[in-house]
Design a protein around this motif. Structure first.
Motif, PDB file in Angstrom:
ATOM      1  N   GLN A 163       0.760  -1.153   0.136  1.00 23.54           N
ATOM      2  CA  GLN A 163       0.084  -0.024   0.032  1.00 23.54           C
ATOM      3  C   GLN A 163       0.899   1.094   0.030  1.00 23.54           C
ATOM      4  N   VAL A 164       2.074   1.377   0.002  1.00 19.24           N
ATOM      5  CA  VAL A 164       3.021   2.349   0.277  1.00 19.24           C
ATOM      6  C   VAL A 164       3.159   2.734  -1.053  1.00 19.24           C
ATOM      7  N   PRO A 165       3.332   4.114  -1.384  1.00 15.09           N
ATOM      8  CA  PRO A 165       3.696   4.440  -2.785  1.00 15.09           C
ATOM      9  C   PRO A 165       5.029   4.107  -2.988  1.00 15.09           C
ATOM     10  N   VAL A 166       5.622   3.920  -4.318  1.00 14.41           N
ATOM     11  CA  VAL A 166       6.933   3.706  -4.478  1.00 14.41           C
ATOM     12  C   VAL A 166       8.104   4.629  -4.300  1.00 14.41           C
ATOM     13  N   GLU A 167       7.640   5.957  -4.252  1.00 15.57           N
ATOM     14  CA  GLU A 167       8.397   6.882  -3.890  1.00 15.57           C
ATOM     15  C   GLU A 167       8.871   7.031  -2.654  1.00 15.57           C
ATOM     16  N   GLU A 168       7.920   6.501  -1.659  1.00 13.09           N
ATOM     17  CA  GLU A 168       7.977   6.742  -0.154  1.00 13.09           C
ATOM     18  C   GLU A 168       8.628   5.052   0.399  1.00 13.09           C
ATOM     19  N   GLN A 169       8.876   4.391  -0.617  1.00 17.40           N
ATOM     20  CA  GLN A 169       9.516   2.957   0.143  1.00 17.40           C
ATOM     21  C   GLN A 169      10.844   3.285   0.237  1.00 17.40           C
ATOM     22  N   ARG A 170      11.571   2.989   1.480  1.00 13.06           N
ATOM     23  CA  ARG A 170      12.832   3.340   1.757  1.00 13.06           C
ATOM     24  C   ARG A 170      13.487   1.845   1.701  1.00 13.06           C
ATOM     25  N   TRP A 171      12.782   0.872   1.499  1.00 14.85           N
ATOM     26  CA  TRP A 171      13.634  -0.244   1.420  1.00 14.85           C
ATOM     27  C   TRP A 171      14.072  -0.888  -0.004  1.00 14.85           C
ATOM     28  N   ARG A 172      13.676  -0.046  -0.972  1.00 16.85           N
ATOM     29  CA  ARG A 172      13.979  -0.210  -2.294  1.00 16.85           C
ATOM     30  C   ARG A 172      14.776   0.612  -2.970  1.00 16.85           C
TER      31      ARG A 172
END
Length: 44
Positions: A35-44
């Motif tokens: 559910q987390v947007p891609v730009e807010e994904q710190r693990w990627r």
């Protein structure tokens, strides 16, 4: 050993419960991560 069956059953119940809880937590984390947007994904 007179109570070996009870001991084995106790360990089975406890370890099975912990495994089920861990699987539930991992599944919930994966569901929330989608559910987390891609730009807010710190693990990627």
């Amino acid at each position: 050993m007179r109570f070996a069956g009870y001991l084995a059953a106790g360990y089975t119940i406890v370890l099975g419960s912990l495994a089920a809880y861990a699987a539930r937590i991992v599944a919930k984390g994966r569901r929330l991560a989608r559910q987390v947007p891609v730009e807010e994904q710190r693990w990627r």
